[in-house]
Motif scaffolding. Structure first.
Motif, PDB file in Angstrom:
ATOM      1  N   LEU A   1      32.358  58.092 -78.806  1.00 19.70           N
ATOM      2  CA  LEU A   1      32.218  59.134 -79.813  1.00 19.70           C
ATOM      3  C   LEU A   1      33.381  59.675 -80.436  1.00 19.70           C
ATOM      4  O   LEU A   1      33.665  59.887 -81.542  1.00 19.70           O
ATOM      5  N   VAL A   2      34.432  59.782 -79.390  1.00 22.24           N
ATOM      6  CA  VAL A   2      35.738  60.289 -79.694  1.00 22.24           C
ATOM      7  C   VAL A   2      36.557  59.219 -80.424  1.00 22.24           C
ATOM      8  O   VAL A   2      37.009  59.480 -81.693  1.00 22.24           O
ATOM      9  N   LYS A   3      36.244  57.930 -80.031  1.00 24.99           N
ATOM     10  CA  LYS A   3      36.953  56.743 -80.725  1.00 24.99           C
ATOM     11  C   LYS A   3      36.550  56.703 -82.460  1.00 24.99           C
ATOM     12  O   LYS A   3      37.315  56.493 -83.114  1.00 24.99           O
ATOM     13  N   THR A   4      35.015  56.800 -82.498  1.00 22.33           N
ATOM     14  CA  THR A   4      34.521  56.355 -83.776  1.00 22.33           C
ATOM     15  C   THR A   4      34.658  57.708 -84.703  1.00 22.33           C
ATOM     16  O   THR A   4      34.711  57.582 -85.882  1.00 22.33           O
ATOM     17  N   LEU A   5      34.409  58.851 -84.202  1.00 19.23           N
ATOM     18  CA  LEU A   5      34.198  60.005 -84.922  1.00 19.23           C
ATOM     19  C   LEU A   5      35.487  60.987 -85.047  1.00 19.23           C
ATOM     20  O   LEU A   5      35.311  61.960 -85.879  1.00 19.23           O
ATOM     21  N   LEU A   6      36.504  60.640 -84.287  1.00 21.12           N
ATOM     22  CA  LEU A   6      37.349  61.521 -84.166  1.00 21.12           C
ATOM     23  C   LEU A   6      37.385  62.901 -84.333  1.00 21.12           C
ATOM     24  O   LEU A   6      37.872  63.677 -85.450  1.00 21.12           O
ATOM     25  N   PRO A   7      36.924  63.448 -83.187  1.00 20.56           N
ATOM     26  CA  PRO A   7      36.760  65.161 -83.309  1.00 20.56           C
ATOM     27  C   PRO A   7      38.136  65.484 -83.069  1.00 20.56           C
ATOM     28  O   PRO A   7      39.070  65.064 -82.485  1.00 20.56           O
ATOM     29  N   MET A   8      38.282  66.886 -83.709  1.00 23.82           N
ATOM     30  CA  MET A   8      39.563  67.475 -83.283  1.00 23.82           C
ATOM     31  C   MET A   8      39.624  68.036 -81.990  1.00 23.82           C
ATOM     32  O   MET A   8      40.531  68.472 -81.235  1.00 23.82           O
ATOM     33  N   LEU A   9      38.285  68.616 -81.413  1.00 21.44           N
ATOM     34  CA  LEU A   9      38.343  69.258 -80.074  1.00 21.44           C
ATOM     35  C   LEU A   9      36.706  68.915 -79.610  1.00 21.44           C
ATOM     36  O   LEU A   9      35.768  68.452 -80.143  1.00 21.44           O
ATOM     37  N   VAL A  10      36.889  68.772 -78.339  1.00 21.78           N
ATOM     38  CA  VAL A  10      35.715  68.396 -77.494  1.00 21.78           C
ATOM     39  C   VAL A  10      35.332  69.632 -76.633  1.00 21.78           C
ATOM     40  O   VAL A  10      36.406  70.029 -75.836  1.00 21.78           O
ATOM     41  N   ALA A  11      34.075  70.244 -76.608  1.00 24.13           N
ATOM     42  CA  ALA A  11      33.910  71.649 -75.787  1.00 24.13           C
ATOM     43  C   ALA A  11      32.766  70.838 -74.852  1.00 24.13           C
ATOM     44  O   ALA A  11      31.798  70.281 -74.886  1.00 24.13           O
ATOM     45  N   ALA A  12      33.224  71.276 -73.565  1.00 26.37           N
ATOM     46  CA  ALA A  12      32.375  70.590 -72.341  1.00 26.37           C
ATOM     47  C   ALA A  12      32.286  71.652 -71.278  1.00 26.37           C
ATOM     48  O   ALA A  12      33.076  71.919 -70.545  1.00 26.37           O
ATOM     49  N   PRO A  13      30.877  71.773 -71.244  1.00 26.43           N
ATOM     50  CA  PRO A  13      30.476  72.679 -69.709  1.00 26.43           C
ATOM     51  C   PRO A  13      30.286  71.550 -68.679  1.00 26.43           C
ATOM     52  O   PRO A  13      29.745  70.504 -68.804  1.00 26.43           O
ATOM     53  N   THR A  14      30.795  72.118 -67.531  1.00 27.25           N
ATOM     54  CA  THR A  14      30.586  71.204 -66.096  1.00 27.25           C
ATOM     55  C   THR A  14      30.124  72.073 -65.044  1.00 27.25           C
ATOM     56  O   THR A  14      30.051  73.367 -65.235  1.00 27.25           O
TER      57      THR A  14
END
Length: 520
Positions: free
Chosen positions: A391-404
């Motif tokens: 998804l990062v590669k195809t849609l090129l987001p500026m920011l990834v927000a991730a809960p873990t």
């Protein structure tokens, strides 16, 4: 050119120019194996003395004609007219033989696709608001592809231009060679995953000065909440080695803390709030909704944009709910990659396996006006090398927000650095404090990543948030929050790096404040 009755029916069923673009793309992909060679060999002009497709001038005419038609008569008023014209143009396009006939015959479709892409590109530059839409932009058909805008203007753009960031690591497939559009076929996603949704989030012109200042300074402020003060769930077995999450019925399981920290986010002009994995069960979600509803006036004057409400285990799925500052839900995200642990005794394949009924069922990205594209992710999705990375590669987001919810965040470091240097995507990760190994001091409870430049090289800069020696004493069981300032301008970081920088500051909650909030 005769494409057959079946294809003509597909063409006639299209409802907008994005449907036409995907119709062209899917037909091309039926005949083209090597996409890179197709573009270079059949569609591009030789730089010097290479062999030339004798049909190039005719194909360029088709592209320019379509661009001119749509510019002269906007497609929202004349779509059917343009649809008919393009079909007739294709039917009356006669090509000279060149290389493989089955590939040669789809080159006019590529010319059409390029014409539509250039029209959208020019229209978006002109600022036409009708191009600020959700995605997919087409009517997705079974086994068909989906089309999106390639990217939107972001806070990072000035740094990328002034610091001459290396271009993102994109493949050279057909969908990636377009200027404004991004076409994704099912094979480019993780197995059985649904096409992602993109929601456009505009700014109200009456929003606070804080938001205007944020945009002028090219900065974001994110409040992460790594410590819900009580254990709110337990792991229970379902089938074999599969496990589910069961929430513990307790009065106010962390709700007072979260409500107080929502007020803190408003007070400190945070733009986003990020909560850990698993802890946002329904009572907590209700409390967040109620807070946003009850404090509409103060929130409207604040800089708050959205809340990434960690995740909750519901209906045998691990789901993130994304809330707009007005309180309405604007998207959900279903975890794709389950937590798995190998059985060291060798009796089973797994010692533990997270039971997910519908992995990857839905993924919502936010296209936030003047800020950029934000992609949510949950824990293992980041490190599996499959779901989030594609998804990062195809849609090129500026920011990834991730809960873990992970005993250690060390395994996240490599993918976060890679996203930053290869795709210019920054990341903010919010881990649950109680999940860290033996609750040791100096363990990392969260981590952020930024793209930077060192000399001529792109770097992925990591900034961890550490639990300090006296952390638990200062906390007193009431929790804390970290304000993460992500500055996307031309800044100087550590070791001579330049580019976006990160500053993280911890704030503890006092019990008296929680009591006061409860009374209010």
């Amino acid at each position: 050119m005769n494409y057959g009755n079946a294809y003509e029916k597909d063409w006639d069923s299209c409802e907008n120019i994005f449907d036409l673009a995907v119709c062209c793309y899917d037909k091309i992909m039926l005949h083209v194996g090597n996409e890179q060679n197709f573009i270079a060999q059949y569609m591009d002009h030789p730089k010097k003395n290479g062999k030339k497709n004798p049909n190039l001038e005719k194909l360029d005419e088709i592209t320019n004609e379509i661009l001119g038609k749509f510019r002269a008569e906007p497609e929202e008023y004349c779509f059917v007219k343009h649809q008919k014209y393009i079909w007739e143009r294709l039917e009356n396009c006669f090509l000279q033989p060149f290389e493989e006939e089955r590939v040669n015959q789809v080159t006019p479709l590529m010319a059409v696709l390029r014409g539509i892409d250039q029209f959208v590109y020019q229209s978006r530059i002109d600022g036409e608001r009708r191009w600020k839409a959700k995605g997919p932009l087409n009517m997705v058909k079974k086994d068909g592809s989906a089309i999106y805008f390639k990217s939107i203007p972001s806070l990072l753009d000035e740094s990328k231009e002034s610091l001459k960031f290396r271009k993102v690591s994109q493949s050279s497939d057909i969908g990636s060679t377009l200027s404004s559009l991004r076409i994704i076929n099912p094979l480019q996603l993780a197995k059985n995953a649904s096409f992602p949704r993109v929601v456009y989030v505009p700014f109200n012109s009456k929003r606070s000065e804080g938001i205007k200042g944020m945009l002028e300074k090219h900065a974001l402020r994110i409040l992460i909440l790594p410590y819900i003060p009580v254990e709110t769930f337990k792991v229970v077995e379902t089938y074999g080695s599969a496990f589910a999450i069961q929430y513990i019925e307790k009065p106010n399981p962390g709700i007072d803390y979260v409500r107080y920290m929502m007020g803190f986010a408003v007070e400190k002009n945070a733009n986003f709030v990020l909560i850990p994995e698993f802890v946002a069960e329904q009572p907590m979600l209700n409390a967040i909704h109620e807070y946003l509803e009850d404090n509409k006036d103060s929130i409207r004057r604040s800089s708050l944009i959205a809340i990434f409400a960690g995740s909750t285990y519901e209906n045998y799925n691990n789901v993130m709910h994304i809330l707009h500052y007005t309180g309405r839900e604007i998207g959900t995200y279903y975890k794709y990659s389950p937590f798995t642990e190998e059985d060291v005794d060798g009796n089973n394949t797994f010692h533990m396996c997270e039971y997910l009924e519908s992995p990857g069922k839905e993924c919502t990205l936010l296209d936030i006006e003047d800020v950029g594209r934000i992609l949510p992710a949950i824990c293992r999705d980041i490190i599996d090398g499959d779901y989030t990375e594609k998804l990062v590669k195809t849609l090129l987001p500026m920011l990834v927000a991730a809960p873990t919810y992970s005993a250690s965040v060390a395994s996240f470091e490599h993918p976060l650095q890679y996203y930053a240097k290869a795709y210019h995507a920054s990341t903010i990760l919010c881990n649950h404090c109680l999940a860290t190994i033996e609750k040791k001091d100096n363990s990392i409870v969260t981590i952020a990543a930024m793209p930077q430049k060192k000399g001529n090289k792109m770097e992925g800069y990591l900034c961890p948030a550490m639990r300090q020696k006296d952390c638990r004493n200062q906390c007193g069981g009431n929790g804390c929050g970290y304000l993460v300032d992500m500055k996307y301008g031309r800044n100087f970081g550590v070791d001579g790096n330049i580019g976006p920088t990160i500053h993280i500051e911890q704030h503890f909650v006092r019990s008296s404040r929680l009591v006061l909030d409860r009374k209010q």
